[in-house]
Design a protein around this motif. Structure first.
Motif, PDB file in Angstrom:
ATOM      1  N   ASN A  99       0.851  -1.188   0.000  1.00  0.00           N
ATOM      2  CA  ASN A  99       0.000   0.000   0.000  1.00  0.00           C
ATOM      3  C   ASN A  99       0.893   1.247   0.000  1.00  0.00           C
ATOM      4  OD1 ASN A  99      -1.766   2.084   0.466  1.00  0.00           O
ATOM      5  ND2 ASN A  99      -2.887   1.035   2.089  1.00  0.00           N
ATOM      6  N   PRO A 100       0.966   1.976  -1.116  1.00  0.00           N
ATOM      7  CA  PRO A 100       1.833   3.157  -1.176  1.00  0.00           C
ATOM      8  C   PRO A 100       1.313   4.309  -0.322  1.00  0.00           C
ATOM      9  CG  PRO A 100       0.540   2.946  -3.194  1.00  0.00           C
ATOM     10  CD  PRO A 100       0.251   1.732  -2.374  1.00  0.00           C
ATOM     11  N   ASP A 101       0.071   4.229   0.130  1.00  0.00           N
ATOM     12  CA  ASP A 101      -0.506   5.332   0.910  1.00  0.00           C
ATOM     13  C   ASP A 101      -0.189   5.249   2.405  1.00  0.00           C
ATOM     14  OD1 ASP A 101      -1.628   6.183  -1.422  1.00  0.00           O
ATOM     15  OD2 ASP A 101      -3.585   5.265  -1.036  1.00  0.00           O
ATOM     16  N   GLN A 253     -12.729  11.555   7.927  1.00  0.00           N
ATOM     17  CA  GLN A 253     -13.010  10.565   6.888  1.00  0.00           C
ATOM     18  C   GLN A 253     -14.459  10.666   6.436  1.00  0.00           C
ATOM     19  OE1 GLN A 253     -11.508   6.475   7.178  1.00  0.00           O
ATOM     20  NE2 GLN A 253     -13.556   5.714   6.685  1.00  0.00           N
ATOM     21  N   GLU A 257     -15.438  11.411   2.622  1.00  0.00           N
ATOM     22  CA  GLU A 257     -16.240  10.433   1.885  1.00  0.00           C
ATOM     23  C   GLU A 257     -17.681  10.897   1.692  1.00  0.00           C
ATOM     24  OE1 GLU A 257     -15.647   6.666   3.853  1.00  0.00           O
ATOM     25  OE2 GLU A 257     -13.628   6.464   3.019  1.00  0.00           O
ATOM     26  N   GLN A 258     -17.920  12.191   1.940  1.00  0.00           N
ATOM     27  CA  GLN A 258     -19.239  12.799   1.665  1.00  0.00           C
ATOM     28  C   GLN A 258     -20.362  12.203   2.505  1.00  0.00           C
ATOM     29  OE1 GLN A 258     -19.431  15.398  -0.793  1.00  0.00           O
ATOM     30  NE2 GLN A 258     -17.237  15.176  -0.460  1.00  0.00           N
ATOM     31  N   MET A 259     -20.006  11.682   3.657  1.00  0.00           N
ATOM     32  CA  MET A 259     -21.015  10.995   4.484  1.00  0.00           C
ATOM     33  C   MET A 259     -21.222  11.717   5.815  1.00  0.00           C
ATOM     34  SD  MET A 259     -22.067   8.271   2.821  1.00  0.00           S
ATOM     35  CE  MET A 259     -22.462   6.839   3.831  1.00  0.00           C
ATOM     36  N   GLN A 333      -6.139   0.094  15.065  1.00  0.00           N
ATOM     37  CA  GLN A 333      -5.764  -0.015  13.661  1.00  0.00           C
ATOM     38  C   GLN A 333      -5.493  -1.457  13.245  1.00  0.00           C
ATOM     39  OE1 GLN A 333      -5.584   2.871  11.519  1.00  0.00           O
ATOM     40  NE2 GLN A 333      -6.838   3.457  13.272  1.00  0.00           N
ATOM     41  N   PRO A 334      -5.709  -1.790  11.969  1.00  0.00           N
ATOM     42  CA  PRO A 334      -6.312  -0.939  10.946  1.00  0.00           C
ATOM     43  C   PRO A 334      -7.832  -0.951  11.091  1.00  0.00           C
ATOM     44  CG  PRO A 334      -5.741  -3.061  10.011  1.00  0.00           C
ATOM     45  CD  PRO A 334      -5.293  -3.106  11.435  1.00  0.00           C
ATOM     46  N   PRO A 336     -11.339   0.282   8.877  1.00  0.00           N
ATOM     47  CA  PRO A 336     -11.881   0.936   7.676  1.00  0.00           C
ATOM     48  C   PRO A 336     -12.751   2.141   8.012  1.00  0.00           C
ATOM     49  CG  PRO A 336     -12.296  -1.445   7.647  1.00  0.00           C
ATOM     50  CD  PRO A 336     -11.784  -1.111   9.011  1.00  0.00           C
ATOM     51  N   LEU A 374     -29.752   5.999  12.348  1.00  0.00           N
ATOM     52  CA  LEU A 374     -29.426   7.030  11.353  1.00  0.00           C
ATOM     53  C   LEU A 374     -30.083   6.728  10.015  1.00  0.00           C
ATOM     54  CD1 LEU A 374     -27.580   9.466  10.487  1.00  0.00           C
ATOM     55  CD2 LEU A 374     -25.833   7.756   9.951  1.00  0.00           C
ATOM     56  N   ILE A 375     -30.852   7.705   9.501  1.00  0.00           N
ATOM     57  CA  ILE A 375     -31.471   7.558   8.187  1.00  0.00           C
ATOM     58  C   ILE A 375     -30.615   8.220   7.117  1.00  0.00           C
ATOM     59  CG2 ILE A 375     -33.488   8.115   6.780  1.00  0.00           C
ATOM     60  CD1 ILE A 375     -35.148   8.113   9.349  1.00  0.00           C
ATOM     61  N   ASP A 376     -30.188   9.455   7.369  1.00  0.00           N
ATOM     62  CA  ASP A 376     -29.460  10.210   6.349  1.00  0.00           C
ATOM     63  C   ASP A 376     -28.260  10.911   6.979  1.00  0.00           C
ATOM     64  OD1 ASP A 376     -28.558  11.782   4.291  1.00  0.00           O
ATOM     65  OD2 ASP A 376     -30.237  13.198   4.365  1.00  0.00           O
ATOM     66  N   ARG A 378     -26.113  12.948   5.693  1.00  0.00           N
ATOM     67  CA  ARG A 378     -25.845  14.316   5.238  1.00  0.00           C
ATOM     68  C   ARG A 378     -26.635  15.365   6.016  1.00  0.00           C
ATOM     69  NH1 ARG A 378     -22.582  14.743   0.534  1.00  0.00           N
ATOM     70  NH2 ARG A 378     -23.088  16.937   0.721  1.00  0.00           N
TER      71      ARG A 378
ATOM     72  N   ARG B  41      -7.120  -0.472  -2.028  1.00  0.00           N
ATOM     73  CA  ARG B  41      -6.103  -0.643  -0.988  1.00  0.00           C
ATOM     74  C   ARG B  41      -6.595  -1.637   0.053  1.00  0.00           C
ATOM     75  NH1 ARG B  41      -3.228   1.542  -4.204  1.00  0.00           N
ATOM     76  NH2 ARG B  41      -2.512   3.698  -4.125  1.00  0.00           N
ATOM     77  N   ALA B  43      -7.644  -2.445   3.406  1.00  0.00           N
ATOM     78  CA  ALA B  43      -8.135  -1.637   4.522  1.00  0.00           C
ATOM     79  C   ALA B  43      -8.053  -2.397   5.839  1.00  0.00           C
ATOM     80  CB  ALA B  43      -9.579  -1.214   4.272  1.00  0.00           C
ATOM     81  N   ILE B 147     -17.506   6.817  -4.948  1.00  0.00           N
ATOM     82  CA  ILE B 147     -16.412   7.354  -4.143  1.00  0.00           C
ATOM     83  C   ILE B 147     -15.841   6.334  -3.171  1.00  0.00           C
ATOM     84  CG2 ILE B 147     -17.089   9.771  -4.347  1.00  0.00           C
ATOM     85  CD1 ILE B 147     -18.523   9.507  -1.662  1.00  0.00           C
ATOM     86  N   MET B 397     -31.519   1.076   7.477  1.00  0.00           N
ATOM     87  CA  MET B 397     -31.707   1.636   8.819  1.00  0.00           C
ATOM     88  C   MET B 397     -32.865   0.926   9.494  1.00  0.00           C
ATOM     89  SD  MET B 397     -33.454   3.636  11.100  1.00  0.00           S
ATOM     90  CE  MET B 397     -34.863   3.935  10.054  1.00  0.00           C
TER      91      MET B 397
END
Lengths: 454, 487
Positions: A99-101, A253, A257-259, A333-334, A336, A374-376, A378, B41, B43, B147, B397
């Protein structure tokens, strides 16, 4: 045997790091001890006196394409088991794709420490039996049935790595919770609890008194229609909401990840100015382990600051990736799931619970929420049921108990409608993991979407 | 192996010698392997091992439990020490006993049980497993709007040795595997996730690695990716009352939450009120209460092949069994333990007391609980259903009240029924109802061709919470008059 002390934990971890043939090695020990008794009207229903010491090993093997990483865990510090865990971790790493990251393990840090309360760790079952008897008697006097738990214990965490990390800290915890219900388990109930770092600060008689009083006041509940209500949420109700922001939202994170409900709102004041939430392992009410599962010192991290979505928590990997400060919120760790808050604290306001209630013309006092989910992510839209004491408020006073309701509400909306914050804070949990230090909140226009028959 | 049985026996003997009137001991050795790939990757590559002993004793009608990890040296002393701690716990708590505990029956079995396994997951080379996941994860590539791509696999091997003061000596080797994929897309101002074959890590089955390869995850990736993106553009499922057809990967949750948990007899009697809650399914309803329509048959079965709770014996040494919880719509039976069987006049436990590993005392847990198949083909069922109905699937949910009546569940995906076929895709279908009314609305269940066991690897109960695993068999089923809510 109890939790491992500093010398024992660090010796085991150091020895394993020293014996590793991997290019990088990190050993984390999570040592726990607990004595609990659950009880009901029949007396003790379940109990345990147990301890465990989970040793986690993470190794990296350098490769031209990056680092190969593997991890393993075992129960106990027995040499055969911990060496076996090291071997399994190395075996996994050998076969893992490079894993280069992966950033190199972080170097030495002054992680701080804390110590448990010896009296809490030594607390046995005889005094707990007295608490149980007192609860049963108090409930019986009011024709109620108890269901509760008395719990004492501690945890120790040690982190040692080949990059020079060496940290140890331990803490204690004592708790007592009681739900006092009508004998048919239908006609109303009352809940109270107390969670403290030292058993000497626990007043089980006060918890019992509060739970019974809540239940007595919850007889003959009336049905009210779903809809929008001003609510006064006691700490045990607030915690169920705030914890979800910790599960999904307050992590960098989640934002990447837009969450997260913070997406597109960081730095903006979209919530009530009276709301401030931080992750603070140093809060005097309920201090946490001062470093995360990588041994990085926990930073007090403002997440919502006077209504402004102020920040997120990070760990070593995400801090490196994003070029931001490591706030010290790595999970084991690790993982996700990325970093996660561990010590959420809601800032106190200046009103007593009675004053919060006095400011309501017509609304509901909510003791506790049940099975919030949790429903949403965002909008941080959640749903859940009221439980163990919901009361109508009319003209600033408690009027009558009401049957339970389901709420479906986004916290981006609800937390922008806070009109009062309590000055007294309590440590509260919920159905899932985690605990929050929080005051009561008063919120306008909180949406209840259905009811139930009890 | 024999050493471990002797260790359990030593703990039991010590408890008896010190004054216990009953004792059982479990040595548990658990090996797991968790592998996950995320966005190309690795994880997670984690290999946990758990190894310890838990001892439960009863004295003067009060149970006590103690547990500790097993060491290489001094095991005899450890077993005796844990037994004495359990006894001390029971003794110190006995002063608070109001009604002494008693155990149904006598369960002194000497037996072995091993999960049938074709391919031992721990014998499969790690490189082969990772390659399997890599192919699955890569199958979701190809759309920048996705994503997060995840592929994961989980293997577990639990060996346990149980002994009791009734003479039990039971050795069990339980193996299970699971795997799944998921894609999260961000488009059109929305973020949506799609999973296969189920959410929360996929599907888990009692058995070997053959259950992972048979999922053919790489064949599902393109669909999962495209559905995740399409969901971002789909209309929200509108509120209102209409017919709902649930797919198996959602129906399993409906079974779990609205039938399984309320059927635990300790809950019914208020012993879980302090956290999980109680139950509307009270004992006065047994044998008479209409739980659902007459096509609804729900069977608990700890013997069914492939179940996550398929075993020879529970953690009270009681043999596995099969029985109806709901028969032709009528409430017919409970999940019980040896402590609770007498509460409904039964002389023997149903064998559903389990503990998470060695660290916890056993409590009543849902076993494999399935909605038995009906007579419909899936296409026929859709063709038979009116316009405007919704087919929804996959858990997103869930929330249910403390008596297991008012529930609200959201699925990953839905489709509107139009002209006897699945029409437009619907985002976030959310339905709310009350347990018996919901099951009473069930008027059609697909047949055994569509029936499959769905694993639940994350069931929480108890305080402190314990995690248990079980399976729920289901085929798509139709429910009339369901309330959809805006969410």
């Amino acid at each position: 045997m109890g939790i491992l002390d500093r010398t024992a934990a660090l010796d085991v971890a150091r020895s394993l790091v020293d014996s590793s043939t991997a290019d990088e090695t990190e050993v984390v020990i999570d040592s726990q001890e607990e004595r609990f008794v659950r009880f009901a009207a029949t007396g003790p229903t379940q109990s345990a006196d147990h301890e465990r010491h989970v040793v986690s090993v993470r190794v990296r093997l350098d490769d031209a394409g990056g680092k190969r990483e593997g991890a393993a865990m075992c129960d106990g510090v027995d040499p055969a088991l911990v060496n076996g865990a090291l071997e399994r971790a190395i075996e996994l790493a050998r076969h893992a794709p490079a894993n280069p990251d992966l950033a190199p393990l972080a170097g030495p840090a002054d992680a701080g420490t804390c110590e448990p309360d010896a009296e809490t760790l030594a607390h046995g079952f005889e005094p707990k039996a007295a608490w149980v008897r007192e609860a049963i008697d108090a409930c019986r006097r009011e024709d109620l049935v108890p269901s509760g738990i008395a719990q004492t214990g501690g945890e120790a965490r040690a982190v040692v790595s080949s990059a020079g990390r060496a940290a140890y800290a331990a803490r204690s915890r004592a708790s007592y919770a009681l739900t006092a219900s009508s004998p048919d388990l239908v006609g109303g109930a009352g809940f109270a609890d107390r969670i403290v770092p030292r058993v000497a600060d626990l007043d089980p008689a006060d918890v019992t008194r509060r739970a019974v009083a809540k239940s007595v006041a919850n007889r003959d509940a009336r049905e009210v229609a779903p809809g929008e209500y001003t609510v006064v949420l006691e700490p045990a109700a607030v915690s169920a909401l705030v914890l979800f922001a910790g599960y999904q939202g307050f992590s960098c994170q989640d934002v990447e990840e837009q969450m997260s409900f913070l997406c597109g709102r960081l730095g903006e004041r979209t919530l009530s100015e009276s709301l401030s939430i931080a992750d603070d392992a140093y809060d005097a009410t309920y201090p946490g382990i001062p470093f995360d599962w990588e041994g990085s010192p926990k930073q007090r991290t403002p997440l919502i600051e006077r209504g402004v979505m102020a920040g997120t928590v990070s760990d070593h990997a995400w801090a490196t990736k994003l070029g931001v400060a490591n706030t010290g919120h790595a999970r084991l760790q690790p993982h996700p799931g990325g970093p996660q808050p561990a010590n959420l604290v809601v800032a106190a306001g200046d009103q007593s619970l009675e004053e919060l209630i006095a400011g309501v013309d017509r609304g509901l006092l909510v003791t506790q929420f049940h099975y919030t989910n949790l429903i949403d992510p965002r909008e941080l839209t959640l749903t859940g049921m009221t439980r163990n004491g919901t009361y109508m408020i009319e003209d600033g006073k408690l009027s009558y108990p009401v049957k339970n309701l389901r709420f479906t509400e986004s916290m981006t909306r609800a937390w922008s409608r806070i009109t009062g914050v309590g000055r007294d804070r309590a440590v509260s949990g919920a159905l899932f993991d985690g605990e929050v230090v929080t005051p009561a909140l008063r919120i306008d226009g909180f949406r209840f979407t259905s009811t139930t028959a009890f | 192996m024999t050493d471990m049985m002797q260790l359990a026996r030593r703990a039991v003997d010590e408890a008896l010698a010190q004054g216990a009137d009953y004792a059982d001991a479990r040595v548990v050795h658990l090996l797991s392997e968790e592998l996950a790939l995320k966005n190309g990757r690795l994880a997670q590559a984690q290999a946990p091992e758990e190894f310890g002993i838990g001892v439960r004793v009863r004295r003067d009608g009060c149970f006590g439990f103690a547990a500790a990890p097993i060491t290489s040296d001094g095991r005899d002393g450890l077993a005796r020490d844990v037994a004495r701690r359990a006894l001390r716990t029971a003794t110190e708590l006995s002063g608070a006993v109001v009604e002494p505990s008693k155990l149904a029956g006598s369960e002194g079995h000497v037996a072995e049980f091993t999960t049938p396994v074709e391919v031992d997951p721990f014998a499969v080379p790690i490189a082969e497993k990772l390659e399997h996941l890599r192919a699955a994860e890569a199958s979701m590539e190809g759309d920048d709007r996705v994503i997060v791509r995840k592929a994961s696999a989980s293997s577990r091997r639990e060996e346990q040795w149980q002994a009791s003061s009734e003479g039990a000596a039971i050795h069990q080797l339980l193996v299970r595997c699971g795997a799944g994929i998921g894609a999260t897309a961000a488009a059109n101002g929305q973020v949506e996730t799609r999973s296969a074959p189920a959410s929360f890590g996929g599907n888990y089955v009692g058995g070997g690695w053959e259950n992972v390869t048979s999922l053919a995850l790489a064949d599902e990736g393109a669909r999962v990716r495209d559905e995740a993106v399409a969901l971002c553009h789909a209309d929200l499922c509108p509120p209102g009352t209409r017919t709902l057809i649930l797919g198996g990967s959602q129906l399993m949750l409906q079974i779990h939450e609205s039938v399984g948990h309320p059927n635990e007899l300790d809950r019914v009697h208020g012993h879980e009120v302090d956290l999980a809650g109680s139950s509307f399914a009270t004992t006065d309803k047994l044998g008479a209460f209409t739980y659902g329509s007459d096509v609804v048959n729900l069977v608990a079965d700890s013997t069914v092949r492939g179940g996550l709770d398929t075993r020879g014996f529970d953690d009270e040494c009681v043999p596995s069994q099969r029985w109806h919880v709901v028969k032709d719509g009528t409430f017919s039976g409970y999940h019980t333990s040896r402590e609770w069987a007498h509460a409904i006049g039964e002389e023997r436990s149903r064998g559903t007391a389990r503990a998470e590993g060695w660290f916890h005392p056993p409590i009543i847990r849902i076993t494999n609980l399935s909605l038995m198949p009906g007579t419909w083909g899936f296409d026929d069922l859709i063709a038979d259903t009116e316009d405007g109905a919704v087919f929804a699937d996959t858990v997103k949910m869930w929330s249910i009240d403390q008596r297991r009546l008012n529930f609200q569940f959201t699925c990953e995906i839905g489709w509107e029924v139009k002209d006897g076929k699945l029409g437009r895709m619907l985002r976030r279908p959310t339905y709310q109802g009350t347990t018996p009314e919901f099951w009473a609305g069930c008027d059609a269940i697909c047949d055994e061709r569509h029936w499959r066991l769905w694993g639940v690897p994350n069931c929480g109960k108890g305080n402190p919470m314990q995690v248990a695993e079980m399976s729920h068999g289901a085929a798509p089923a139709r429910f009339r008059g369901v309330t959809f809510v805006e969410a």
